[in-house]
Write a protein that holds these residues in place. Structure first.
Motif, short mmCIF file in Angstrom:
data_model
loop_
_atom_site.label_atom_id
_atom_site.label_comp_id
_atom_site.label_asym_id
_atom_site.label_seq_id
_atom_site.Cartn_x
_atom_site.Cartn_y
_atom_site.Cartn_z
N ARG A 101 0.82 -1.21 0.00
CA ARG A 101 0.00 0.00 0.00
C ARG A 101 0.85 1.26 0.00
N ILE A 180 12.38 -5.34 1.15
CA ILE A 180 12.62 -6.58 1.90
C ILE A 180 11.37 -6.99 2.68
N ASN A 181 10.66 -6.01 3.20
CA ASN A 181 9.69 -6.34 4.24
C ASN A 181 8.23 -6.09 3.88
N ARG A 183 6.64 -6.88 0.88
CA ARG A 183 6.16 -7.61 -0.30
C ARG A 183 4.84 -8.31 -0.01
N VAL A 518 -6.87 -2.82 -2.57
CA VAL A 518 -7.84 -3.03 -1.51
C VAL A 518 -7.46 -4.28 -0.74
N LEU A 520 -4.49 -7.17 -0.54
CA LEU A 520 -3.15 -7.43 -1.03
C LEU A 520 -3.19 -8.65 -1.94
N GLN A 547 -12.92 2.30 1.07
CA GLN A 547 -12.35 3.05 2.18
C GLN A 547 -11.32 2.16 2.85
N MET B 1 -14.67 -1.01 7.67
CA MET B 1 -13.55 -1.51 6.89
C MET B 1 -13.33 -2.98 7.16
N ALA B 4 -9.37 -7.80 6.58
CA ALA B 4 -8.21 -8.09 5.72
C ALA B 4 -7.43 -6.83 5.42
N SER B 5 -8.15 -5.73 5.16
CA SER B 5 -7.43 -4.53 4.77
C SER B 5 -6.69 -3.94 5.96
N GLY B 8 -3.49 -5.70 6.35
CA GLY B 8 -2.55 -5.38 5.29
C GLY B 8 -1.47 -4.42 5.74
N HIS B 11 1.25 -6.31 7.73
CA HIS B 11 1.88 -7.48 7.15
C HIS B 11 3.34 -7.16 6.84
N THR B 12 4.25 -7.97 7.28
CA THR B 12 5.63 -7.81 6.82
C THR B 12 6.14 -9.15 6.31
N SER B 13 7.00 -9.06 5.30
CA SER B 13 7.45 -10.28 4.63
C SER B 13 8.33 -11.13 5.54
N LEU B 14 9.14 -10.47 6.38
CA LEU B 14 10.07 -11.22 7.21
C LEU B 14 9.48 -11.54 8.58
N VAL B 16 9.45 -9.39 10.81
CA VAL B 16 10.13 -8.44 11.67
C VAL B 16 9.48 -7.08 11.44
N ASP B 17 9.29 -6.30 12.50
CA ASP B 17 8.75 -4.97 12.30
C ASP B 17 9.71 -4.13 11.45
#
Lengths: 600, 199
Positions: A101, A180-181, A183, A518, A520, A547, B1, B4-5, B8, B11-14, B16-17
């Protein structure tokens, strides 16, 4: 933050919304427009120089003005145009390409832009106060010492680059973390679009190459401000320390400028060949290899310093090694086109033209990797030809491809193809007429950075034609500007996927909504959008006008940047009260930034 | 809302924050920053023209050993602070984070004393290239410690005012990364600048 969670997307307009925006797409537009303006400024500087060099013994410019122009031209084109223009694409395209996003740190992103803008304005203000730096974009010591360049002119170079480096450093941390983070689920490293890959490597180069130049600039600033002698031989300083630290940054910098356009070309060619990129993983490894080797070759800029046979041989060999991953890339591009259904759009033309033009730039590069040849060419127009082929016929051509390719995504409208092709052909004639004869001038012995030459050295004819080429290039730019304004107003509506493209950014509307996605995307393949369209045949457009909670706007990045700007301006103009004003502003702004309610 | 959104955004890929990952990436660049300063120092440490230009004669190794010990101990106390906030012991956290900040302040006090002594001993910033590169290297480190102290105190006062309830452990964790880095760099500087001078 429950209230904020249901607020509508911030679709406000007006100046304040731009000053406080933290949306990567808007920041990308800000970067792009600002960099475009600096490109024109840098171009006009070039035209002034070419006008002076059109005839022997010309008196259009004084030697002093000419020194200022080639310095500011280089600094403007590299630090105020190419790097930020790449950052514009990073901002807009990285989150879209990886299915995110926004970037990882939206406010840091805004901060990067404002620092860049202030750094740019600081450099340009040297014209206003009539103290243009005259040390070349390389700022060699001890020309940059206060003995040889007294006054404040050189301060603009030293401090301006420090400010711009701060901006790039913040941006690099941001983009690396983002890639990196942030995706989307399933977007494994080798499923990332190739442009995102080149962006990742580029930002690692920035991250690791900027600190040495920042220290070196800090040392020169101390020499000039506090009377140290770190780069002043008469006080015990080394005459070559600056050269090492500058080129430890300066050579990776070349890849910082060329890798993103290579990524653009690598995204454009598959789209218009209707074929996946040939040798995708080889392309990724080649990009990483170029980035890695780029740190081991800096001294090939310094062969004439006299490092001895071993030093020269080692740097020469590593430099030649870079030809291997570069060759991999060139063949991959060619094999992407071969066997595809190539569509001659303007974007595709620029991307295809990049291949032979960049190859030419690379070939002269390999020539320079040999010390004996380098000694002959050093500081001649042959070198000028070489790096303009890299940066104009390479980077700029790739970026133009990127502009024609992604303009519909950014604005929702198509650029005119007719004007685009006119721009393409005039630009090709212009740049080749400008830069190709410089090879001949260099071999004939014309030194770079001279403000004039005498007749009788065989320089007259080619200099005349080079200047004509520069004017054609300038005129060609007017076509692009006209095209952009015309298309913004009345261009054909693009729709989400005008090129039948492959990567995620084309799966959402143009221009994308503030929240990008909206839901991912769940990535299952490389070129996931294409995969869904043609292999799974289950592509569903994302619902519009949703929204989605997005970070609120913030003015603290701007205020932090202003504080830094005040701080550094004090060192330029040698008004040492300003740092004492700027530092507290920055500190307080960082505090408010940290404690601001900012739900991501 | 939709649920899921909202997810989103986090969400992190690793897993880790991003703030912590960002700190790791920043520290990578800091290695190059200090690396360049250390390189410059090694180039210039015995090239000073004006006196005093012999590092062993002016550097006070016992005093610096003491300040090094204090800084190392502050790395220990921030680990205790992090452990306390991770296990929800706020009082203990406040005690240890303040201890860490005091450790940083004591280190800066030592450095101020050292700099003052050197200037009185005739070695100023612009006396010779040895002095310049010494002050720029250790001064840059001191600047990092000072930023760290301000950061530590901000965490301490924020906790007193009831802050750090959201993401508190993460914020301290990120700070601790920075603090350990500043410590590790000091170990390198202590070795290269001070111990190399007497071996």
């Amino acid at each position: 933050m429950t209230e904020a969670a249901v607020q509508a997307p911030h679709s406000e307009y007006g100046l304040w919304s731009w000053l406080t925006t933290v949306d990567a797409k808007r920041i990308g537009v800000l970067y792009g427009v600002t960099a475009g303006i600096f490109f024109l400024i840098g171009g006009v500087e070039a035209l002034f120089m070419r006008t002076q060099l059109m005839y022997p013994d010309n008196t259009f410019l004084s030697a002093d003005t000419f020194n200022g122009l080639f310095t500011v031209h280089g600094v403007t084109m590299i630090f105020l145009f190419l790097m930020p223009m790449n950052a514009a694409f990073f901002n807009f395209m990285i989150p879209l390409q990886i299915g995110a996003r926004d970037v990882a740190f939206p406010r840091l992103n805004a901060f990067s832009y404002w620092v860049y803008l202030l750094g740019g304005l600081l450099l340009v203000s040297s014209f206003v106060v009539g103290a243009i730096p005259k040390v070349g974009w390389t700022g060699y010591s001890n020309l940059s010492s206060s003995f040889f360049t007294p006054g404040i002119a050189t301060n603009f170079y030293v401090v301006g680059l420090l400010v711009l480096g701060t901006s790039s450093m913040a941006a690099a941390i941001n983009f690396i973390t983002t890639i990196i983070n942030m995706r989307a689920p399933g977007m494994t490293p080798l499923r990332m679009p190739i442009f995102t890959w080149t962006a990742l490597v580029t930002n690692f180069l920035l991250l690791l190459a900027l600190p040495p130049i920042a220290v070196a600039l800090g040392q020169v600033l101390f020499d000039r401000t506090f009377g140290t002698s770190l780069h002043v031989p008469s006080g015990g300083g080394s005459a070559t320390l600056w050269q090492h630290l500058f080129w430890v940054f300066g050579h990776p910098e070349v890849y910082i400028l060329i890798l993103p356009p290579m990524g653009m070309v690598s995204d454009i060619l598959p789209t218009f060949s209707r074929k996946p990129l040939f040798g995708f993983s080889a392309m990724v490894y080649a990009t990483v290899a170029i980035g890695f080797l780029g740190f081991g070759v800096w001294a090939h800029h310094m062969f004439t310093v006299g490092m001895g046979a071993w030093g020269a041989a080692i740097f020469s060999a590593i430099t030649m090694l870079i030809a291997i991953p570069t060759g991999v890339k060139i063949f991959n591009w060619i094999f992407t086109i071969i066997g595809g259904q190539f569509r001659m759009t303007t974007a595709a033309l620029f991307a295809a033209a990049f291949i032979p033009l960049f190859t030419l730039a690379g070939l002269t590069g390999i020539m320079h990797s040999s010390p004996p040849i380098d000694w002959q060419h050093h500081d001649s127009y042959f070198v000028v030809a070489h790096f303009h082929y890299v940066l104009v016929a390479g980077s700029v051509v790739g970026i133009f491809g990127g502009i024609y390719y992604w303009f519909p995504k950014v604005t929702g409208r198509m650029l005119s193809e007719t004007l685009g092709k006119l721009h393409f052909w005039t630009f090709m004639i212009g740049i080749n007429l400008t830069f190709f004869p410089m090879h001949f001038l260099g071999v004939d012995g014309m030194p770079r950075r001279v403000y004039t030459y005498q007749t009788g050295f065989n320089f007259d004819t080619w200099n005349f034609w080079v200047t004509i080429g520069a004017y054609i290039t300038g005129a060609s730019m007017l076509i692009l500007i006209f095209n952009i304004f015309k298309s913004l107003k009345s261009g054909a509506v693009a729709g989400p996927d005008p090129w039948d493209a492959r990567t995620l950014e084309w799966s959402i509307s143009s221009p994308p909504p503030e929240y990008n996605f909206v839901e991912l995307p769940q990535v299952t393949a490389r070129d996931d959008f294409w995969h869904r369209k043609y292999e799974l045949k289950n592509f569903q457009p994302q619902p519009d006008n949703q929204q989605v909670h997005m970070p609120p706007p913030s003015y603290w990045p701007l205020i932090t940047a202003l504080g830094l700007g005040v701080f550094f301006t004090g060192f330029v103009f040698e008004w040492y009260v300003l740092p004492f004003i700027g530092a507290p502003i920055t500190l307080i702004a960082v505090f408010c930034w940290s404690f601001e309610e900012f739900e991501m | 809302m939709s649920e899921a959104s909202h997810e989103g955004g986090h969400h992190t890929s690793l897993g880790v924050d991003s703030r912590k990952l960002g700190m790791w990436i920043f520290l990578a660049s800091e290695c190059l920053l200090f690396g360049t300063l250390i390189f410059t120092f090694l180039l210039y440490r015995n090239k000073g023209i004006e006196e005093p230009n012999i590092p062993a004669e002016i550097l006070d190794i016992p005093v610096t050993t003491a300040s090094t010990f204090v800084l190392l101990m502050s790395s220990f106390s921030i680990v205790l602070a992090l452990h306390a906030i991770q296990t929800g012991k706020i009082k203990s956290f406040q005690r240890w984070i303040l201890t860490t900040a005091i450790g940083g302040i004591v280190f800066l006090g030592f450095q101020t004393y050292e700099f003052t002594e050197f200037v009185q001993g005739g070695l100023g910033l612009s006396t010779n290239v040895f002095g310049s590169s010494f002050f720029m290297l250790t001064g840059t480190h001191g600047f990092h410690v000072a930023i760290g102290v301000i950061w530590l105190l901000a965490l301490y006062f924020s906790s007193l005012r009831g802050g750090l309830k959201v993401d508190g452990a993460l914020k301290v964790d990120t700070m601790a990364l920075y603090w350990h880095f500043v410590d590790i760099i000091w170990i390198v500087i202590f070795t290269v600048v001070y111990l190399f001078a007497v071996v």
